[in-house]
Design an enzyme around this catalytic site. Structure first.
Site, short mmCIF file in Angstrom:
data_model
loop_
_atom_site.label_atom_id
_atom_site.label_comp_id
_atom_site.label_asym_id
_atom_site.label_seq_id
_atom_site.Cartn_x
_atom_site.Cartn_y
_atom_site.Cartn_z
CG ASP A 112 -1.84 -1.20 0.83
OD1 ASP A 112 -2.34 -1.41 0.17
OD2 ASP A 112 -2.05 -1.67 2.43
CG ASP A 132 -6.64 -1.47 -1.99
OD1 ASP A 132 -7.27 -2.52 -1.71
OD2 ASP A 132 -5.61 -1.02 -1.23
#
Length: 158
Positions: A112, A132
């Protein structure tokens, strides 16, 4: 229908390319400010789901992701014909699911890096990635499709 699979492919490629760039060029927990204090890049790893839930339970993610991918493909071929918004939503979901699945299989964690602060409420949103974002946009588009479909069905009944 092939063009829709290209949407998923673009999501997967962008997701994996951006994650590779972060892993290759940033140290873990390194932060690069883009628009201080609202937006930046933060090299982060997630061994669980959203917000770190179920950390270390990779086998759950493998099973669930395979089932989700199969479900998306099934609904795409069964229900999406003639419904472009639904098709887009499914392909964004497919690309996002596969993007994070690749990380879990290869790295045993998800990379991330997008760090956003919502200034109005001073909320530091959980760090996320391209996959995401595609998943979130796919869900929003699906909700819009369902609402529009319900409205159209009510008009037909009236």
């Amino acid at each position: 229908m092939f063009i829709y699979y290209a949407i998923a492919a673009v999501v997967i490629i962008l997701d994996q390319l951006t994650k590779w760039l972060v892993v290759k060029n940033m140290d873990l927990r390194e932060y690069i400010s883009i628009a201080e204090p609202y937006f930046g890049l933060l090299s982060h790893r997630n061994k669980g789901a959203a917000w770190g839930m179920l950390e270390g339970q990779m086998w759950i993610f493998y099973i669930v992701t395979v089932l989700v991918i199969a479900g998306i493909i099934y609904f795409f071929h069964k229900e999406a014909k003639g419904h472009p918004l639904f098709a887009w939503s499914l392909m964004l979901l497919l690309g996002g699911a596969i993007g994070n699945f690749i990380d879990r299989v290869i790295r045993k964690e998800v990379v991330d890096f997008v760090d956003v602060v919502i200034p109005v409420i001073n909320y530091d949103f959980p760090i996320f990635n391209v996959a995401d974002a595609a998943l979130t946009i796919g869900v929003v588009l699906m909700i819009i499709h369902v609402i529009m479909d319900e409205k159209n069905n009510k008009k037909k009944v009236s």
